[in-house]
Write an enzyme that holds these catalytic residues in place. Structure first.
Site, PDB file in Angstrom:
ATOM      1  N   THR A  20      54.948  26.929  31.124  1.00  0.00           N
ATOM      2  CA  THR A  20      53.892  26.689  30.119  1.00  0.00           C
ATOM      3  C   THR A  20      53.415  27.979  29.451  1.00  0.00           C
ATOM      4  O   THR A  20      52.490  27.956  28.659  1.00  0.00           O
ATOM      5  CB  THR A  20      52.677  25.950  30.739  1.00  0.00           C
ATOM      6  OG1 THR A  20      52.160  26.745  31.815  1.00  0.00           O
ATOM      7  CG2 THR A  20      53.068  24.577  31.246  1.00  0.00           C
ATOM      8  N   ASP A  44      54.693  24.806  36.011  1.00  0.00           N
ATOM      9  CA  ASP A  44      54.302  26.188  36.308  1.00  0.00           C
ATOM     10  C   ASP A  44      53.202  26.624  35.343  1.00  0.00           C
ATOM     11  O   ASP A  44      53.418  26.707  34.140  1.00  0.00           O
ATOM     12  CB  ASP A  44      55.513  27.113  36.169  1.00  0.00           C
ATOM     13  CG  ASP A  44      55.146  28.532  36.554  1.00  0.00           C
ATOM     14  OD1 ASP A  44      54.897  28.757  37.753  1.00  0.00           O
ATOM     15  OD2 ASP A  44      55.092  29.399  35.664  1.00  0.00           O
ATOM     16  N   TYR A  49      47.550  32.114  30.867  1.00  0.00           N
ATOM     17  CA  TYR A  49      48.189  31.397  29.762  1.00  0.00           C
ATOM     18  C   TYR A  49      47.150  30.703  28.881  1.00  0.00           C
ATOM     19  O   TYR A  49      47.458  30.249  27.780  1.00  0.00           O
ATOM     20  CB  TYR A  49      49.207  30.356  30.262  1.00  0.00           C
ATOM     21  CG  TYR A  49      50.340  30.896  31.103  1.00  0.00           C
ATOM     22  CD1 TYR A  49      50.631  32.261  31.133  1.00  0.00           C
ATOM     23  CD2 TYR A  49      51.124  30.034  31.862  1.00  0.00           C
ATOM     24  CE1 TYR A  49      51.673  32.739  31.929  1.00  0.00           C
ATOM     25  CE2 TYR A  49      52.171  30.515  32.640  1.00  0.00           C
ATOM     26  CZ  TYR A  49      52.433  31.861  32.676  1.00  0.00           C
ATOM     27  OH  TYR A  49      53.462  32.318  33.451  1.00  0.00           O
ATOM     28  N   LYS A  78      48.486  30.913  38.937  1.00  0.00           N
ATOM     29  CA  LYS A  78      48.582  32.341  39.315  1.00  0.00           C
ATOM     30  C   LYS A  78      47.252  33.054  39.131  1.00  0.00           C
ATOM     31  O   LYS A  78      46.531  32.808  38.155  1.00  0.00           O
ATOM     32  CB  LYS A  78      49.651  33.032  38.465  1.00  0.00           C
ATOM     33  CG  LYS A  78      50.969  32.279  38.435  1.00  0.00           C
ATOM     34  CD  LYS A  78      52.057  33.015  37.684  1.00  0.00           C
ATOM     35  CE  LYS A  78      53.246  32.097  37.443  1.00  0.00           C
ATOM     36  NZ  LYS A  78      53.102  31.254  36.244  1.00  0.00           N
ATOM     37  N   GLN A 177      58.169  34.969  42.100  1.00  0.00           N
ATOM     38  CA  GLN A 177      58.583  34.469  40.776  1.00  0.00           C
ATOM     39  C   GLN A 177      58.806  35.676  39.860  1.00  0.00           C
ATOM     40  O   GLN A 177      57.882  36.460  39.624  1.00  0.00           O
ATOM     41  CB  GLN A 177      57.506  33.542  40.193  1.00  0.00           C
ATOM     42  CG  GLN A 177      57.983  32.898  38.911  1.00  0.00           C
ATOM     43  CD  GLN A 177      56.905  32.110  38.167  1.00  0.00           C
ATOM     44  OE1 GLN A 177      56.586  32.416  37.034  1.00  0.00           O
ATOM     45  NE2 GLN A 177      56.357  31.106  38.810  1.00  0.00           N
ATOM     46  N   ILE A 260      63.283  19.568  26.427  1.00  0.00           N
ATOM     47  CA  ILE A 260      62.713  19.319  27.763  1.00  0.00           C
ATOM     48  C   ILE A 260      63.689  18.442  28.562  1.00  0.00           C
ATOM     49  O   ILE A 260      64.004  18.727  29.716  1.00  0.00           O
ATOM     50  CB  ILE A 260      61.317  18.649  27.630  1.00  0.00           C
ATOM     51  CG1 ILE A 260      60.279  19.702  27.207  1.00  0.00           C
ATOM     52  CG2 ILE A 260      60.897  17.959  28.928  1.00  0.00           C
ATOM     53  CD1 ILE A 260      58.914  19.130  26.839  1.00  0.00           C
TER      54      ILE A 260
END
Ligand code: A2P
Length: 311
Positions: A20, A44, A49, A78, A177, A260
């Site tokens: 995202t 994610d 973001y 995160k 990650q 997607i």
């Protein structure tokens, strides 16, 4: 090929998750909705973001419509670099949970191995403060103990930093990650993760084409294109499948319903060994350089220090 990897917590992490990052407000919710409808079970996210509220609304709609249950999804977020102080860590998680409208995360990651003053941006070297990974990690472990983060891990940690963390961790990180794709294969970190049981999850698995942060394009790599032509797949599917065959989960970002769907169509075929060997011919270049935080006044004086050093 299984559609998930098993983490060192025993949890199953779906091998394809929707990224995202750089999905604009107004479209990210629709992308999450379309992805879950198409069969994605892994999203994610990250505080930085700046779109978790909209992701949360999409999840709520999916739950209300009975498309999925919370327990069927794997949701990551995160911890951003300005909330590494141990007292700030639970506050940051609650902010993400609040926006995502969730009671717990499946995975919570330390976003990057550098710290800035609370509320400040990473673009200015004057904002940088000393990173204390063990202290931040201990706070992450408490979130795991409380059941609010069912697994904890890191992002953007090179082998050295990951090893230092493993040496002090009560709960070992489940995931690292990092940028990983055929043009930046992370061979050193891949081996280190394999030997320590940390799962490597690949962000920018397509090389983030079109992003101002990226200086290259995996989808234009001749080896990837020729393998795609041989297999009758798209370069994006080949790039994603390569990572999955390496044992890495992938987090392709898309806001297009067609792409997607295409990015999830990576299970009922594989790259045969003779073609897999060709990936070693690809010249390696990091695309997400993070150059902007490397300068003579920053904690990172060189790119080597940033990605492989001890800082
Ligand atoms: P879009 O969102 O318009 O589909 P990465 O995941 O490596 O960061 O790459 C994301 C970028 O790649 C986005 O610009 C996204 O555009 C594009 N993208 C996603 N899936 C595909 C695909 N299957 N083929 C081509 N481009 C793709």
């Amino acid at each position: 090929m299984a559609r998930h990897f098993v983490l060192n917590t025993g949890a199953k992490m779906p091998s394809v998750g929707l990224g995202t990052w750089q999905s604009d407000p107004g479209v990210v919710g629709e992308a999450v909705y379309a992805a879950v409808k198409a069969g994605y079970r892994h999203i994610d996210c990250a505080r930085i973001y700046d779109n978790e509220k909209e992701v949360g609304l999409a999840l709520k709609k999916l739950f209300e419509e009975g498309v999925v249950k919370r327990g069927d999804l794997f949701i990551t977020s995160k911890l951003w670099c300005d909330q590494h102080a141990p007292d700030d860590v639970p506050v940051a998680l609650d902010e993400s949970l609040n926006d995502l409208q969730l009671e717990y995360l499946d995975l919570y990651l330390i976003h990057s191995p550098f710290s800035v003053k609370k509320g400040s941006s990473i673009g200015n070297p004057e904002n940088y403060v000393t990173l204390n990974i063990p202290a931040t990690w201990a706070a992450m472990e408490k979130l795991h103990d409380a059941g609010k983060a069912r697994a904890i891990g890191v992002s953007n940690f090179a082998s050295k930093k990951l090893g230092d963390l493993l040496a002090v961790a009560r709960i070992p990180p489940a995931v690292d990650q990092v940028e990983c794709h055929p043009v930046w294969q992370q061979t050193k970190l891949h081996s280190f993760c394999q030997s320590t049981g940390v799962h490597l999850s690949a962000y920018s698995p397509l090389g983030s084409p079109g992003s101002t942060w990226s200086n290259g394009n995996v989808l234009k790599e001749p080896v990837v294109i020729s393998i795609a032509e041989k297999l009758g797949k798209t370069p994006a599917q080949v790039a994603l499948r390569w990572n999955i065959q390496m044992g890495h989960s992938v987090l392709p970002k898309s806001v297009s319903e067609e792409r997607i769907k295409q990015n999830l169509d990576v299970y009922d075929w594989s790259i045969p060994d003779d073609l897999l060997a060709k990936f070693s011919e690809i010249k390696q270049t990091r695309l997400q350089m993070g150059k902007f935080i490397v300068n003579k006044d920053s904690v990172y004086k060189t790119l080597e220090e940033l990605w492989d050093g001890e800082i």
